[in-house]
Design an enzyme around this catalytic site. Sequence first.
Site, PDB file in Angstrom:
ATOM      1  N   ARG A 153      -2.700  -1.790   5.543  1.00 19.48           N
ATOM      2  CA  ARG A 153      -1.698  -0.847   6.047  1.00 19.48           C
ATOM      3  C   ARG A 153      -2.348   0.238   6.906  1.00 19.48           C
ATOM      4  O   ARG A 153      -1.909   1.383   6.924  1.00 19.48           O
ATOM      5  CB  ARG A 153      -0.898  -0.215   4.900  1.00 19.48           C
ATOM      6  N   SER A 175       8.831  -0.322   0.628  1.00 20.95           N
ATOM      7  CA  SER A 175       7.743   0.045  -0.273  1.00 20.95           C
ATOM      8  C   SER A 175       7.232   1.447   0.057  1.00 20.95           C
ATOM      9  O   SER A 175       6.761   1.683   1.166  1.00 20.95           O
ATOM     10  CB  SER A 175       6.590  -0.955  -0.161  1.00 20.95           C
ATOM     11  N   GLU A 212       2.633   4.659   1.427  1.00 20.05           N
ATOM     12  CA  GLU A 212       2.625   3.788   2.602  1.00 20.05           C
ATOM     13  C   GLU A 212       3.510   4.396   3.675  1.00 20.05           C
ATOM     14  O   GLU A 212       3.294   4.216   4.864  1.00 20.05           O
ATOM     15  CB  GLU A 212       3.145   2.402   2.190  1.00 20.05           C
TER      16      GLU A 212
END
Length: 341
Positions: A165, A241, A337
């Site tokens: 990420r 998420s 995230e």
Amino acid sequence: MLDIQSHVSLKSYNTFGIDAKARYWVEIDTEEQLRTLFQVSEFLAAPKLILGGGSNLLFTHDFEGLVVKMSIQGIKVTREDAAHVYVKAGAGVNWHQLVLFCVQNGYAGMENLSLIPGTTGAAPMQNIGAYGVEIEQIFDHLEAVDILTGETRIFNHAECRFGYRESIFKHEAKGKYIISSVTFRLNKQPVFHTAYGAIRETLEAMGISEDQLTIKAISDAVIRIRRSKLPNPAEIGNAGSFFKNPEISKDDFARLKADYPTMPGYPTGDLTMKVPAGWLIEQCGWKGKHIGNAGVHAKQALVLVNLGGATGAEILNVAYKVQQSVEDKFGIKLNPEVNII
């Protein structure tokens, strides 16, 4: 012609549905518009936020700068060889529509990334991933406009410095470039990824055996899984998420596994294990819990939700409490995230 507006509500431009406002707002359809925009010294000097689908943002206050909504469209095959097809998409192309285009044309590699919200230009910034596949596995290069010079620069795979990420655009290149297009290298012969999550079980439930596998079948399975577990942002505000899955040492994992035998983990290298953040959060009792109108989704603990009228600060408060619970119980720190503004 640029249509620069002021004091624009961002509520419909972020999937959490937070009613923050932008001091200035402009929508960009071409690279030439980008160059024109940054010839204006007032906007060149202003704080900038590059907005795609708004699916990975949490606004905790108004943005006192310039919001640039990237809407450059277009999907085309730029070249191909014996094994690969190279597909170029504008930064504003809806990600799922790009995936469907590739699946329908038999271009393999994106199918596990079906139904991820957002736009193509944001995908490499975050190195988005799902069900065992990440952008870096199919990425070829991207084009980005240098904010200071207006020149277009090509970033190849190595120059993007992809991580979990992560990319250079979240670090050294942050605020210096605006991605205008991305080119992907896709396979003519598919390599199926079915080991991660519930893909195999879902394919079986769909009546699809191993010898019947297609990239469309995998895409359909992923769509079915995501729709069963994740809330529709049009109905419940969320950004998918919220936390990254933490990576811990194998020694720490073994120690925790002795205390929590059902703890899942996935090897990420010789010395580390990835632990599902959703499992950790659920073990701390947060699944389905809320404080006012901000909380944790009842079906997927990794997703924080706006149940209606919550502020970004209220959602962030829930995130902090979740982080503290997981750290207190497991000694593991969760990192967001989602980009917090």
